[in-house]
Design a protein around this motif. Structure first.
Motif, short mmCIF file in Angstrom:
data_model
loop_
_atom_site.label_atom_id
_atom_site.label_comp_id
_atom_site.label_asym_id
_atom_site.label_seq_id
_atom_site.Cartn_x
_atom_site.Cartn_y
_atom_site.Cartn_z
N ASP A 49 32.51 56.17 26.68
CA ASP A 49 33.51 55.11 26.47
C ASP A 49 34.91 55.69 26.69
N LEU A 50 35.26 55.90 27.95
CA LEU A 50 36.57 56.43 28.30
C LEU A 50 37.40 55.33 28.96
N PRO A 51 38.70 55.34 28.76
CA PRO A 51 39.57 54.30 29.34
C PRO A 51 39.89 54.58 30.81
N VAL A 52 38.92 54.34 31.70
CA VAL A 52 39.14 54.59 33.13
C VAL A 52 39.57 53.27 33.79
N THR A 53 40.78 53.27 34.29
CA THR A 53 41.37 52.04 34.82
C THR A 53 40.76 51.62 36.15
N TRP A 54 40.14 52.52 36.86
CA TRP A 54 39.58 52.14 38.17
C TRP A 54 38.31 51.32 38.05
N GLU A 55 37.83 51.08 36.84
CA GLU A 55 36.68 50.21 36.64
C GLU A 55 37.05 48.84 36.09
N ARG A 56 38.33 48.55 35.96
CA ARG A 56 38.74 47.24 35.47
C ARG A 56 38.31 46.15 36.44
N THR A 57 37.99 45.00 35.90
CA THR A 57 37.57 43.86 36.72
C THR A 57 38.48 42.65 36.48
N ASP A 58 39.74 42.92 36.13
CA ASP A 58 40.66 41.84 35.77
C ASP A 58 41.08 40.95 36.93
N ARG A 59 40.78 41.31 38.16
CA ARG A 59 41.18 40.49 39.31
C ARG A 59 40.02 39.79 39.99
N VAL A 60 38.83 39.94 39.45
CA VAL A 60 37.62 39.40 40.08
C VAL A 60 37.67 37.89 40.23
N GLU A 61 38.02 37.18 39.17
CA GLU A 61 38.00 35.71 39.23
C GLU A 61 39.02 35.19 40.25
N THR A 62 40.18 35.80 40.33
CA THR A 62 41.18 35.40 41.33
C THR A 62 40.63 35.59 42.73
N LEU A 63 40.01 36.72 42.98
CA LEU A 63 39.44 36.98 44.31
C LEU A 63 38.30 36.02 44.61
N ARG A 64 37.45 35.72 43.65
CA ARG A 64 36.35 34.77 43.86
C ARG A 64 36.87 33.38 44.20
N ARG A 65 37.87 32.92 43.45
CA ARG A 65 38.44 31.59 43.72
C ARG A 65 39.00 31.52 45.13
N THR A 66 39.66 32.59 45.56
CA THR A 66 40.29 32.58 46.88
C THR A 66 39.28 32.51 48.00
N VAL A 67 38.14 33.20 47.87
CA VAL A 67 37.13 33.13 48.93
C VAL A 67 36.22 31.93 48.77
N GLY A 68 36.41 31.16 47.72
CA GLY A 68 35.62 29.94 47.53
C GLY A 68 34.31 30.15 46.84
N ALA A 69 34.12 31.30 46.18
CA ALA A 69 32.88 31.54 45.45
C ALA A 69 32.96 30.90 44.08
N PRO A 70 31.89 30.29 43.62
CA PRO A 70 31.88 29.73 42.25
C PRO A 70 32.09 30.84 41.23
N ASP A 71 32.66 30.51 40.11
CA ASP A 71 32.87 31.50 39.05
C ASP A 71 31.54 32.10 38.62
N GLY A 72 31.53 33.41 38.47
CA GLY A 72 30.34 34.10 37.99
C GLY A 72 29.28 34.33 39.05
#
Length: 76
Positions: A49-72
């Motif tokens: 449980d280390l705070p590694v920032t390169w594994e964050r997924t905070d932009r996934v939903e924005t990217l999904r919406r832009t390509v037209g993929a349903p949430d999740g």
């Protein structure tokens, strides 16, 4: 350009619109100047449980919406 109103872009176009890929921006966005590498180098970081920032997924939903993929769901 209103990034929130873009839809139907390809995956590559979406990345270019939403992510700043300049080296200094990557360092800033992933907070790569923090001294966490000693912890990750010692026996790796998988399963720890280390705070590694390169594994964050905070932009996934924005990217999904832009390509037209349903949430999740994955884009085709």
């Amino acid at each position: 350009m209103d990034k929130d109103k873009l839809t139907g872009l390809t995956g590559a176009d979406t990345v270019l619109v939403h992510l700043d890929l300049r080296p200094a921006a990557i360092i800033r966005d992933l907070d790569l100047l923090r001294p966490v590498y000693g912890q990750t180098a010692a026996c790796g970081y998988f399963g720890r449980d280390l705070p590694v920032t390169w594994e964050r997924t905070d932009r996934v939903e924005t990217l999904r919406r832009t390509v037209g993929a349903p949430d999740g769901e994955r884009a085709a």
